[in-house]
Scaffold this motif. Structure first.
Motif, PDB file in Angstrom:
ATOM      1  N   THR A  99      33.559  30.270  26.911  1.00  0.00           N
ATOM      2  CA  THR A  99      33.593  30.884  28.293  1.00  0.00           C
ATOM      3  C   THR A  99      32.089  30.588  29.092  1.00  0.00           C
ATOM      4  N   SER A 100      32.422  30.402  30.455  1.00  0.00           N
ATOM      5  CA  SER A 100      31.104  30.629  31.215  1.00  0.00           C
ATOM      6  C   SER A 100      31.245  31.578  32.444  1.00  0.00           C
ATOM      7  N   TRP A 101      30.294  32.240  32.987  1.00  0.00           N
ATOM      8  CA  TRP A 101      30.586  33.339  34.143  1.00  0.00           C
ATOM      9  C   TRP A 101      30.863  32.412  35.229  1.00  0.00           C
ATOM     10  N   ASN A 102      31.807  33.016  35.935  1.00  0.00           N
ATOM     11  CA  ASN A 102      32.083  32.498  37.410  1.00  0.00           C
ATOM     12  C   ASN A 102      31.355  33.170  38.421  1.00  0.00           C
ATOM     13  N   ASN A 103      30.064  32.556  38.979  1.00  0.00           N
ATOM     14  CA  ASN A 103      29.156  33.343  39.776  1.00  0.00           C
ATOM     15  C   ASN A 103      29.647  33.643  41.181  1.00  0.00           C
ATOM     16  N   GLY A 104      31.071  33.319  41.650  1.00  0.00           N
ATOM     17  CA  GLY A 104      31.588  33.705  42.662  1.00  0.00           C
ATOM     18  C   GLY A 104      30.586  33.230  43.931  1.00  0.00           C
ATOM     19  N   PRO A 105      30.494  33.863  44.761  1.00  0.00           N
ATOM     20  CA  PRO A 105      30.996  35.413  45.089  1.00  0.00           C
ATOM     21  C   PRO A 105      32.327  35.646  45.424  1.00  0.00           C
ATOM     22  N   VAL A 106      33.089  36.870  45.236  1.00  0.00           N
ATOM     23  CA  VAL A 106      34.304  37.115  45.455  1.00  0.00           C
ATOM     24  C   VAL A 106      34.510  38.116  46.276  1.00  0.00           C
ATOM     25  N   ASP A 107      34.945  37.915  47.472  1.00  0.00           N
ATOM     26  CA  ASP A 107      35.260  39.012  48.770  1.00  0.00           C
ATOM     27  C   ASP A 107      36.599  39.339  48.280  1.00  0.00           C
ATOM     28  N   GLY A 108      36.740  40.740  48.011  1.00  0.00           N
ATOM     29  CA  GLY A 108      38.408  41.078  47.964  1.00  0.00           C
ATOM     30  C   GLY A 108      38.591  40.644  46.516  1.00  0.00           C
ATOM     31  N   VAL A 109      39.829  39.998  46.334  1.00  0.00           N
ATOM     32  CA  VAL A 109      40.364  39.748  44.963  1.00  0.00           C
ATOM     33  C   VAL A 109      40.472  38.175  44.959  1.00  0.00           C
ATOM     34  N   ALA A 110      40.434  37.583  43.766  1.00  0.00           N
ATOM     35  CA  ALA A 110      40.708  36.258  43.796  1.00  0.00           C
ATOM     36  C   ALA A 110      41.257  35.879  42.317  1.00  0.00           C
ATOM     37  N   HIS A 111      42.057  34.981  42.278  1.00  0.00           N
ATOM     38  CA  HIS A 111      42.355  34.428  40.890  1.00  0.00           C
ATOM     39  C   HIS A 111      41.217  33.735  39.951  1.00  0.00           C
ATOM     40  N   VAL A 112      41.000  34.057  38.794  1.00  0.00           N
ATOM     41  CA  VAL A 112      40.087  33.739  37.898  1.00  0.00           C
ATOM     42  C   VAL A 112      40.841  33.391  36.482  1.00  0.00           C
ATOM     43  N   PRO A 113      40.454  32.479  35.820  1.00  0.00           N
ATOM     44  CA  PRO A 113      40.970  31.694  34.536  1.00  0.00           C
ATOM     45  C   PRO A 113      40.831  33.132  33.458  1.00  0.00           C
ATOM     46  N   ILE A 114      39.740  33.823  33.348  1.00  0.00           N
ATOM     47  CA  ILE A 114      39.419  34.841  32.252  1.00  0.00           C
ATOM     48  C   ILE A 114      38.917  36.006  32.652  1.00  0.00           C
ATOM     49  N   ALA A 115      39.383  37.030  32.112  1.00  0.00           N
ATOM     50  CA  ALA A 115      39.016  38.475  32.321  1.00  0.00           C
ATOM     51  C   ALA A 115      38.075  38.999  31.036  1.00  0.00           C
ATOM     52  N   PRO A 116      36.820  39.198  31.260  1.00  0.00           N
ATOM     53  CA  PRO A 116      36.060  39.675  29.886  1.00  0.00           C
ATOM     54  C   PRO A 116      36.606  40.882  29.325  1.00  0.00           C
ATOM     55  N   CYS A 117      36.378  41.036  28.100  1.00  0.00           N
ATOM     56  CA  CYS A 117      36.808  42.279  27.390  1.00  0.00           C
ATOM     57  C   CYS A 117      36.475  43.586  28.025  1.00  0.00           C
ATOM     58  N   HIS A 118      35.129  43.564  28.347  1.00  0.00           N
ATOM     59  CA  HIS A 118      34.544  44.988  28.784  1.00  0.00           C
ATOM     60  C   HIS A 118      35.228  45.395  30.230  1.00  0.00           C
ATOM     61  N   ALA A 119      36.014  44.266  31.024  1.00  0.00           N
ATOM     62  CA  ALA A 119      36.523  44.639  32.352  1.00  0.00           C
ATOM     63  C   ALA A 119      37.673  44.182  32.376  1.00  0.00           C
ATOM     64  N   THR A 120      38.503  44.701  31.693  1.00  0.00           N
ATOM     65  CA  THR A 120      40.067  44.037  31.938  1.00  0.00           C
ATOM     66  C   THR A 120      41.125  45.337  32.061  1.00  0.00           C
ATOM     67  N   VAL A 121      41.691  45.096  32.822  1.00  0.00           N
ATOM     68  CA  VAL A 121      42.828  46.241  33.460  1.00  0.00           C
ATOM     69  C   VAL A 121      44.360  45.589  33.579  1.00  0.00           C
ATOM     70  N   MET A 122      45.247  46.312  33.064  1.00  0.00           N
ATOM     71  CA  MET A 122      46.535  45.821  33.225  1.00  0.00           C
ATOM     72  C   MET A 122      47.437  47.064  33.007  1.00  0.00           C
ATOM     73  N   PRO A 123      48.745  46.881  33.504  1.00  0.00           N
ATOM     74  CA  PRO A 123      49.903  47.914  32.950  1.00  0.00           C
ATOM     75  C   PRO A 123      50.171  47.966  31.517  1.00  0.00           C
ATOM     76  N   ARG A 124      50.140  49.198  30.871  1.00  0.00           N
ATOM     77  CA  ARG A 124      50.512  48.968  29.472  1.00  0.00           C
ATOM     78  C   ARG A 124      51.673  48.353  28.934  1.00  0.00           C
ATOM     79  N   GLU A 125      52.602  48.256  29.856  1.00  0.00           N
ATOM     80  CA  GLU A 125      53.812  47.383  29.673  1.00  0.00           C
ATOM     81  C   GLU A 125      53.614  46.034  29.461  1.00  0.00           C
ATOM     82  N   LEU A 126      52.696  45.646  30.247  1.00  0.00           N
ATOM     83  CA  LEU A 126      52.362  44.097  30.598  1.00  0.00           C
ATOM     84  C   LEU A 126      51.517  43.791  29.122  1.00  0.00           C
ATOM     85  N   PHE A 127      50.741  44.594  28.646  1.00  0.00           N
ATOM     86  CA  PHE A 127      49.755  44.229  27.476  1.00  0.00           C
ATOM     87  C   PHE A 127      50.644  44.243  26.323  1.00  0.00           C
ATOM     88  N   ASN A 128      51.800  45.131  26.333  1.00  0.00           N
ATOM     89  CA  ASN A 128      52.772  45.374  25.123  1.00  0.00           C
ATOM     90  C   ASN A 128      53.588  43.920  25.112  1.00  0.00           C
TER      91      ASN A 128
END
Length: 312
Positions: A147-176
Motif C-alpha cells: 500500500t501507499s498513502w492517499n494524500n488527498g485531501p478529502v473534504d467530507g467523505v470519499a471512496h478509497v481502496p483501502i482502510a488502514p487497520c488502526h482506523a477501520t470502522v464498520m457494522p459488526r454484521e458486515l465484519f462477520n
C-alpha cells in the motif's frame, strides 16, 4: 431510538503502559451518548501489557458509558488473527478497529454514527503527532501488493481502496459477513489491504472520512526497520497470498517475478509456504461469493501498476 453501541477493538503485543492513555483519550473525545466498550486482546505479550492495563482499569471505568474487556492469547497469533479474536468478543453493533497507541479527534463517535451505513466500511484519516502529514486511506500497489498513502485531501467523505487497520470502522454484521481478516495471513503484512479489497469485491463501499482523525504513533525508523526484518519472510508470504487470491494469471506471474528479483533469499520459502496453504481453495471460495470482479476495482479507481502501466 437509542444510539447503537460501539466496540473499539484493539490487538496488543508488548504495548506496556500505552493502552490506558489510549482508552482514556478515546473515551473523553466522544460527543454523543453512545456507550463504548473497549475489547483488548493481548497477543502473548512478553512484557507487562496486561498488568499495566488491569491496574489502570478501576480509574478508567470512572469514565462515563464505557466498559472494558481484556483477553490474552497464550501463543502469538499475529495482528490479523488477534483482531478477529477481539471482534469475536465485541457486543457493539459497530466495530472500530484501532491500535494501542492512538488518539481520536473530538467528536469521532458523532462522525461514525452519521456516516456509517449497513454495507459501508469507514476509514479514518491518519495523522502523525507533531507532523502535518495526513493519510486519507491507502492505495493498492501492484504487483507489490502493498500500500501507499492517499494524500488527498478529502473534504467530507470519499471512496478509497483501502482502510488502514488502526482506523477501520464498520457494522459488526458486515465484519462477520465478510469473514473477518484472512486467517491465512501470518503475523504481519497485507492483511488490511486484502480485507478492504475483499469488502469492495463483495459489494461493500470503503470510504474515508476527512474529519475523522486518528493520530497514530508509528514506530521510530530504526525500530520499524528491525521489526520488518523480523517479519519480512511472513510479509512476503502474505503479499504473494494476496496476489494469488485476486490477480489474473499474468498478474500473478508479474508479482512472482517482482518478489523473486527483490528478495531472492526469501522468495522460495515464502512461495512454498503459500503453495502449502489453502490459497487456491480460498480463491475459489472468494470468486463464488464476490459480486464484483477485481478488474471492476481496477477500472473504478483507475489503478496503474508500480511503473505507471496497465495492470494485466
Amino acid at each position: 431510538m437509542p444510539l447503537p453501541d460501539i466496540s473499539v477493538v484493539i490487538p496488543a503485543r508488548n504495548e506496556g503502559a500505552k493502552l490506558a492513555p489510549t482508552i482514556q483519550s478515546i473515551a473523553r473525545t466522544r460527543t454523543t451518548e453512545a456507550r463504548v466498550e473497549f475489547v483488548i486482546v493481548d497477543d502473548a505479550s512478553i512484557d507487562d501489557t496486561v498488568a499495566c492495563l488491569v491496574a489502570a482499569v478501576p480509574e478508567l471505568l470512572k469514565e462515563a458509558r464505557i466498559d472494558i474487556q481484556v483477553h490474552r492469547l497464550e501463543e502469538q497469533q499475529g495482528i490479523y488473527k488477534t483482531r478477529n479474536h477481539a471482534a469475536s468478543f465485541a457486543s457493539g453493533e459497530i466495530l472500530f478497529g484501532t491500535d494501542a497507541h492512538v488518539r481520536f479527534s473530538e467528536g469521532w463517535d458523532e462522525l461514525v454514527l452519521y456516516h456509517l451505513a449497513p454495507n459501508r466500511v469507514l476509514s479514518g484519516t491518519t495523522a502523525v503527532p507533531g507532523s502535518p502529514f495526513r493519510g486519507y486511506g491507502c492505495d493498492l500497489l501492484i504487483p507489490f501488493m502493498g500500500t501507499s498513502w492517499n494524500n488527498g485531501p478529502v473534504d467530507g467523505v470519499a471512496h478509497v481502496p483501502i482502510a488502514p487497520c488502526h482506523a477501520t470502522v464498520m457494522p459488526r454484521e458486515l465484519f462477520n459477513r465478510l469473514g473477518g481478516y484472512d486467517s491465512g495471513m501470518i503475523l504481519y503484512g497485507a492483511g488490511e489491504a486484502e480485507f478492504s479489497i475483499r469488502a469492495w469485491l463483495q459489494g461493500a463501499d470503503v470510504m474515508v472520512v476527512g474529519d475523522l482523525l486518528v493520530e497514530h504513533e508509528f514506530k521510530p525508523k530504526d525500530v520499524l526497520a528491525n521489526f520488518i526484518d523480523e517479519v519480512r519472510s511472513f510479509w512476503i508470504h502474505n503479499c504473494i497470498r494476496f496476489g494469488f487470491l485476486y490477480l489474473s494469471e499474468l498478474g500473478c506471474m508479474q508479482m512472482l517475478r517482482y518478489y523473486s528479483l527483490q528478495y531472492p533469499e526469501l522468495f522460495s520459502e515464502a512461495l512454498h509456504r503459500v503453495n502449502e496453504s489453502d490459497v487456491w481453495q480460498r480463491r475459489a471460495f472468494l470468486e463464488e461469493h464476490q459480486r464484483r470482479p477485481f478488474q471492476w476495482l481496477v477500472d473504478y479507481f483507475g489503478m496503474k501498476n508500480q511503473a505507471g502501466g496497465e495492470i494485466i
